[in-house]
Design an enzyme around this catalytic site. Structure first.
Site, PDB file in Angstrom:
ATOM      1  N   LYS A 124       0.821  -1.213   0.000  1.00  0.00           N
ATOM      2  CA  LYS A 124       0.000   0.000   0.000  1.00  0.00           C
ATOM      3  C   LYS A 124       0.856   1.265   0.000  1.00  0.00           C
ATOM      4  CE  LYS A 124      -4.221  -2.114   1.504  1.00  0.00           C
ATOM      5  NZ  LYS A 124      -3.757  -3.527   1.638  1.00  0.00           N
TER       6      LYS A 124
HETATM    7  C1  LIG Z   1      -4.292  -4.595   1.005  1.00  0.00           C
HETATM    8  C2  LIG Z   1      -3.482  -5.836   0.858  1.00  0.00           C
HETATM    9  C3  LIG Z   1      -3.839  -6.860  -0.060  1.00  0.00           C
HETATM   10  C4  LIG Z   1      -5.100  -6.794  -0.900  1.00  0.00           C
HETATM   11  O1  LIG Z   1      -5.050  -5.795  -1.868  1.00  0.00           O
HETATM   12  P1  LIG Z   1      -6.413  -5.289  -2.586  1.00  0.00           P
HETATM   13  O2  LIG Z   1      -6.012  -4.098  -3.358  1.00  0.00           O
HETATM   14  O3  LIG Z   1      -7.358  -4.951  -1.461  1.00  0.00           O
HETATM   15  O4  LIG Z   1      -6.913  -6.402  -3.428  1.00  0.00           O
HETATM   16  C5  LIG Z   1      -2.994  -7.958  -0.182  1.00  0.00           C
HETATM   17  N1  LIG Z   1      -1.889  -8.083   0.577  1.00  0.00           N
HETATM   18  C6  LIG Z   1      -1.522  -7.139   1.485  1.00  0.00           C
HETATM   19  C7  LIG Z   1      -0.298  -7.365   2.300  1.00  0.00           C
HETATM   20  C8  LIG Z   1      -2.301  -5.975   1.648  1.00  0.00           C
HETATM   21  O5  LIG Z   1      -1.925  -5.057   2.550  1.00  0.00           O
END
Ligand SMILES: *Cc1c(COP(=O)(O)O)cnc(C)c1O
Length: 487
Positions: A124
């Site tokens: 993120k």
């Molecule tokens: C947020 C997240 C995901 C999922 O991503 P999306 O965009 O919600 O599909 C997968 N792995 C980690 C470590 C995350 O923080």
């Protein structure tokens, strides 16, 4: 470039107009009115660019109302080796999203693309760090301020705080369930001492936090007066920032544009893989996009059957890949809009049905809502599911075979990727977090702790700054008002 709502009833907007917002006023999600295209000549020219320059080239196709020299400066401020400094041994921090080949057989490769070398050790950061700089820049131009209010059970909240810390014109008020996050995640957030970051530990569970965010969102008068905004995964700029690493991954894994690659994406809210869909629609030679889910398999069910069925909270599992524990996939509507050839009237009807009947059916069976399931493969999509024992086995196996420790979310990805490898095609698994964040499962799989990147060794011992509060909306509103100084 104009942005339209998937539900078709909102006025078109520019990039800067939708940057600070969330849902369109008609309840839909914004998308560009047409996808900008990337030519073969551009791909060739981009092969030798730095990540920051590549980000600028991609962003300028979308953010057409920000002057190019400003956009280039923002990309260069964001994508530096200093910010993405948690690269592992054998990775170059300056690559920002380095690739690591795990296995090569019959001309096909299994590759990890590291997206988790940023400050909170999860993917993120890739988008949120850009968002912090874009927000600060835009607010300064409008002489405005913004108070970000949200709830987190882990990754999103910390990524937002690390992106917004110290930014002018921005405060962050983040609710989290008191004593319910891991010690590592709590320390990551609560050790921030920046005066514009406010951690509120709510005496309740995550759902209580989310209910409070909803209650505040529904108080339009309070929201406007306190200049409240959000940074959730439907934010369009976050999606765009994620398109960049699909282009980078493609270019780094190939030498010519005749070659195709596939991506497997550990998925929850469909934000990450939605960016892959957009990269593919823009002309990046992506063969398949494989959504990997955990026990919360809403997306896997759709891509196997054409039925989209959101889960009740009683059917939503707490798993060891917690950032994928979702009951519905909030970005999924963007893909459905394309799948339905951008028929906003039908999208409106389908998502109304999600609210009234908990889902919809595009399988083409008698009585279903459509037969677009037959077109899924045309869009490259496939899927698979991975459960706790798969994660443990995959972490162990990847460690034994390749000497690499992966986190639980990435393990879901590798497990599913292996089921979708085809001879001669490179499969890139997006590494969405570093293992140090999910140490309990690493211990279960390997019998020892995950390595921690430099600087994180004693994070739990740092002084913490947070406010404990009852699950009471009135108290939270009073706290916000007292700290914004807005009457
Ligand atoms: C947020 C997240 C995901 C999922 O991503 P999306 O965009 O919600 O599909 C997968 N792995 C980690 C470590 C995350 O923080």
């Amino acid at each position: 470039m104009q942005y339209v709502s998937t539900r078709g009833l909102a006025a078109p907007q520019s990039f800067s107009q939708i940057l600070l917002g969330g849902l369109a006023p008609d309840g839909g999600l914004y998308l560009p009115s047409v996808y900008p295209q990337i030519s073969g000549a551009e791909l060739d020219a981009w092969r030798k660019l730095s990540y920051a320059d590549l980000a600028f080239e991609v962003l300028k196709k979308f953010a057409t109302d920000i002057p190019e020299q400003d956009l280039r400066a923002l990309a260069h401020k964001t994508y530096t080796a200093d910010v993405y400094c948690n690269a592992r041994e054998g990775e170059k921090a300056a690559d920002i999203t380095p690739l690591r080949v795990l296995e090569e057989q019959g001309g096909g490769k299994l590759v990890l693309q590291a997206l988790s070398n940023g400050p909170t050790l999860a993917f993120k950061d890739m988008a949120m760090q850009l968002l912090g700089n874009l927000f600060e820049y835009t607010l300064a131009r409008q002489d405005a301020e913004l108070n970000i209010f949200g709830a987190t059970s882990g990754d999103t909240g910390s990524a937002a705080e690390y992106a917004m810390r110290g930014k002018k014109g921005i405060r962050v008020f983040m609710l989290s369930p008191h004593k319910k996050m891991s010690a590592f995640q709590t320390a990551q957030m609560f050790s921030l001492q920046d005066p514009n970051i406010f951690n509120i530990a709510v005496q309740g569970v995550f759902d209580d936090c989310q209910d409070m965010v909803k209650a505040v969102s529904n108080d339009l008068e309070f929201k406007a007066r306190q200049k409240i905004g959000t940074v959730n995964s439907i934010n369009w700029a976050r999606v765009v920032a994620q398109v960049v690493y699909y282009v980078r991954g493609y270019l780094s894994a190939t030498t010519s544009n005749d070659q195709k690659v596939s991506f497997t994406v550990p998925s929850g809210n469909f934000g990450n893989i939605c960016a892959g869909h957009i990269a593919r629609m823009m002309g990046v030679p992506i063969d398949r996009l494989v959504a990997a889910t955990n026990e919360n398999d809403v997306l896997d069910e759709f891509f196997r059957t054409g039925v989209y069925r959101v889960r009740k909270s009683s059917e939503t599992y707490h798993t060891t890949s917690p950032s994928m524990d979702i009951s519905k996939a909030s970005n999924f509507e963007r893909f459905v809009y394309d799948l339905l050839d951008r028929d906003a009237g039908r999208v409106r009807a389908l998502f109304r049905k999600v609210e009234t009947h908990g889902g919809f059916d595009l399988s083409g069976a008698p009585g279903s809502d459509g037969d677009e399931f037959r077109k899924i493969a045309q869009y490259g999509f496939a899927s698979g599911k991975s459960v706790h024992q798969d994660r443990v086995n995959t972490i162990r196996d990847v460690h034994e075979k390749y000497g690499v420790t992966i986190d639980t979310h990435t393990a879901d990805g590798v497990k599913v990727a292996r089921e979708h490898m085809t001879p001669g095609t490179t499969m890139i698994v997006l590494e969405t977090a570093l293992p140090a964040k999910f140490n309990e499962t690493i211990r279960e799989a390997l019998g020892r702790d995950a390595d921690r990147p430099a600087g994180f060794e004693n994070i739990e011992a740092l002084p913490q700054r947070f406010e404990v509060m009852a699950a009471d909306v009135g108290q939270v509103k009073a706290f916000i008002a007292a700290h914004t100084g807005l009457a």
